[in-house]
Enzyme design. Sequence first.
Site, mmCIF file in Angstrom:
data_model
loop_
_atom_site.group_PDB
_atom_site.id
_atom_site.type_symbol
_atom_site.label_atom_id
_atom_site.label_comp_id
_atom_site.label_asym_id
_atom_site.label_seq_id
_atom_site.Cartn_x
_atom_site.Cartn_y
_atom_site.Cartn_z
ATOM 1 N N PHE A 1 -7.896 -13.358 4.397
ATOM 2 C CA PHE A 1 -9.066 -14.167 4.773
ATOM 3 C C PHE A 1 -9.762 -14.765 3.562
ATOM 4 O O PHE A 1 -10.462 -15.760 3.670
ATOM 5 C CB PHE A 1 -10.060 -13.314 5.585
ATOM 6 C CG PHE A 1 -10.928 -12.419 4.747
ATOM 7 C CD1 PHE A 1 -12.069 -12.918 4.115
ATOM 8 C CD2 PHE A 1 -10.621 -11.071 4.557
ATOM 9 C CE1 PHE A 1 -12.866 -12.091 3.318
ATOM 10 C CE2 PHE A 1 -11.416 -10.248 3.770
ATOM 11 C CZ PHE A 1 -12.539 -10.768 3.152
ATOM 12 N N CYS B 1 -9.679 -10.779 -4.947
ATOM 13 C CA CYS B 1 -8.810 -9.703 -5.435
ATOM 14 C C CYS B 1 -8.888 -9.601 -6.949
ATOM 15 O O CYS B 1 -8.439 -8.622 -7.521
ATOM 16 C CB CYS B 1 -7.378 -9.968 -5.013
ATOM 17 S SG CYS B 1 -6.712 -11.411 -5.826
HETATM 18 P P1 NAD Z 1 -5.377 -7.791 5.395
HETATM 19 O O1 NAD Z 1 -4.298 -6.976 4.781
HETATM 20 O O2 NAD Z 1 -6.252 -7.148 6.421
HETATM 21 O O3 NAD Z 1 -4.733 -9.082 6.123
HETATM 22 C C1 NAD Z 1 -3.826 -9.931 5.453
HETATM 23 C C2 NAD Z 1 -2.901 -10.554 6.498
HETATM 24 O O4 NAD Z 1 -2.173 -9.523 7.155
HETATM 25 C C3 NAD Z 1 -3.633 -11.341 7.572
HETATM 26 O O5 NAD Z 1 -2.919 -12.520 7.851
HETATM 27 C C4 NAD Z 1 -3.636 -10.385 8.756
HETATM 28 O O6 NAD Z 1 -3.605 -11.060 10.000
HETATM 29 C C5 NAD Z 1 -2.355 -9.592 8.564
HETATM 30 N N1 NAD Z 1 -2.459 -8.219 9.077
HETATM 31 C C6 NAD Z 1 -3.580 -7.450 9.121
HETATM 32 N N2 NAD Z 1 -3.294 -6.244 9.654
HETATM 33 C C7 NAD Z 1 -1.971 -6.249 9.947
HETATM 34 C C8 NAD Z 1 -1.074 -5.277 10.503
HETATM 35 N N3 NAD Z 1 -1.493 -4.069 10.874
HETATM 36 N N4 NAD Z 1 0.218 -5.621 10.650
HETATM 37 C C9 NAD Z 1 0.646 -6.831 10.272
HETATM 38 N N5 NAD Z 1 -0.153 -7.789 9.750
HETATM 39 C C10 NAD Z 1 -1.443 -7.505 9.573
HETATM 40 O O7 NAD Z 1 -6.236 -8.401 4.203
HETATM 41 P P2 NAD Z 1 -7.568 -9.258 4.292
HETATM 42 O O8 NAD Z 1 -8.676 -8.353 4.721
HETATM 43 O O9 NAD Z 1 -7.336 -10.511 5.057
HETATM 44 O O10 NAD Z 1 -7.739 -9.671 2.754
HETATM 45 C C11 NAD Z 1 -8.376 -8.846 1.814
HETATM 46 C C12 NAD Z 1 -7.372 -8.040 1.032
HETATM 47 O O11 NAD Z 1 -6.423 -8.911 0.410
HETATM 48 C C13 NAD Z 1 -7.990 -7.259 -0.110
HETATM 49 O O12 NAD Z 1 -7.395 -5.991 -0.163
HETATM 50 C C14 NAD Z 1 -7.651 -8.077 -1.340
HETATM 51 O O13 NAD Z 1 -7.600 -7.356 -2.555
HETATM 52 C C15 NAD Z 1 -6.308 -8.586 -0.974
HETATM 53 N N6 NAD Z 1 -5.963 -9.788 -1.728
HETATM 54 C C16 NAD Z 1 -5.038 -9.650 -2.712
HETATM 55 C C17 NAD Z 1 -4.700 -10.749 -3.479
HETATM 56 C C18 NAD Z 1 -3.681 -10.635 -4.563
HETATM 57 O O14 NAD Z 1 -3.284 -11.667 -5.060
HETATM 58 N N7 NAD Z 1 -3.226 -9.460 -4.940
HETATM 59 C C19 NAD Z 1 -5.302 -11.985 -3.229
HETATM 60 C C20 NAD Z 1 -6.231 -12.084 -2.204
HETATM 61 C C21 NAD Z 1 -6.548 -10.968 -1.457
#
Ligand code: NAD
Length: 511
Positions: free
Chosen positions: A164, A296
């Site tokens: 998100f 992140c």
């Molecule tokens: P999230 O893991 O909840 O969701 C990411 C994606 O996975 C979304 O498209 C979501 O629909 C999907 N998803 C969620 N739960 C799922 C499940 N149980 N099974 C399959 N798919 C699922 O992450 P978020 O809350 O959207 O984003 C924040 C997180 O992302 C933080 O932990 C942040 O550190 C990380 N992030 C990392 C980077 C990086 O480059 N390392 C960059 C941006 C964000």
Amino acid sequence: MTQVVEPDIQRTSAPSETVPHWIGGRRVAGTSGRQGPVYNPATGELARHVDFASIDEVNEAVAAAKAAFPGWRATSLSKRTDIMFRIRNLVDAHRKDIAGFLTAEHGKVPSDALGEVARGIENLEFATGIPNLLKGGFSEQVSTGIDVYQIRQPLGVAAGITPFNFPAMVPMWMFANAIACGNTFILKPSEKDPSASIFIAELLREAGVPDGVFNVIQGDKVAVDRILEHPDIAAVSFVGSTPIARYIYETGTRHGKRVQALGGAKNHMVVLPDADIDMAADAAVSAAYGSSGERCMAISVVLAVGGVADPLVDAITSRLPKINVGPGTDEHAQMGPLVTREHRDKVASYLDRGRDQGASVIVDGREHDSYRSAGFFLGPSLIDRVTPDMDSYCNEIFGPVLEVVRVQTYDEAVRLVNDNQYGNGTAIFTRDGGAARQYQFDVNVGMVGINVPIPVPVAYYSFGGWKSSLFGDLHMYGPEGIQFYTRAKVVTARWPDPGTSQVDLGFPRTR
Ligand code: NAD
């Protein structure tokens, strides 16, 4: 069978009432009967819904992408370059429109939303260099009359699953290189802020991207699981939290896919005793509270070494009341709301846990005026005297909460950074070049800033953390992105000279 909403819709910067999928170059309304809510985080209002894809709808998008692949991979490099330039120019021309979607659904303030679009454009610009990036190698006369050369070819259908917190930039990290390399692409954006993806899809169509080359599937775990299992998807890029990244990597690779899965972070900023306190405080505040800490690469922990702690905590504390917290519709706002009420409340709960476990909560964001509004706001928060056993230190908070851990020595600081499960980014603030160079050598972290608090690499390097911040072998975008979205083929060639032809059953060796 899915229903096409508008066969030839005019692009609009207004979000749709219900956010649809984008399949085969068209908006397609969902038919699964499942939807998710999309909020305006600044007002707390339910703004619209987003369709959640069924397995059949994912299959339909993959079929469209698979059908488009042969034509797209055969499209000349000069034509693909031309299209990448057009995409870049259209995104550039619509920076404000895209930023508007980010403000509406993520809550970003204008400076942050425009910054996100600008960093995404860098990736589009990198991809315009695709003819140079795909150049192979050629060795003449490896054996008498025989040449060897290597080419890189696209994989087929690639998918990207995005978080998100960067609804425009992270998709661009992925699809720019993926399609420039000749793949077709399926994006599964975050269900929390899905509208930017449809607007971008429309820009791609306007730029001349053929139908089916770029598709968007909205949804949740149902869509993600189908992507991970679908036999016609060759590669999956993921960015999100660490537990889901690990799941994506394990499930995707088990189904024979190439996977890069980027996870969460706990980014430490080490401040050495010789650092300029004001510069370090400015950097810590900018990097901890920008985007409400929902980055992140946000700094979430300051490791204050030796006597620097007291003046540094004072300098940070004095800056917090000056941060302008407000909605993205206020052009002067510097920090917006968090993405959902649940997330805001979870972030705030770490303040109580920190206090209960013996830390000093210097500033509690729940005392900020904005916290009492209907939006999902939490004021900038600061916790001092945090120790590594506390919950707030052990977990990624992902909000406007900065923690200070006081350490006595450089070695103690490095030990903490290296013992942490995450290894996304880190920074050191010092005037001592030797100390900074030693830190760069010592830390087990993928991206290091020296007097730079948010060291997100420019698009011609690659982005990736170590340890639980990345599962897979290749980092994202830049040169490693090109490697990820292509595979090598090595050709050994001889043009026959009938005069020298003979039967030879021995194992081929160079002559
Ligand atoms: P999230 O893991 O909840 O969701 C990411 C994606 O996975 C979304 O498209 C979501 O629909 C999907 N998803 C969620 N739960 C799922 C499940 N149980 N099974 C399959 N798919 C699922 O992450 P978020 O809350 O959207 O984003 C924040 C997180 O992302 C933080 O932990 C942040 O550190 C990380 N992030 C990392 C980077 C990086 O480059 N390392 C960059 C941006 C964000």
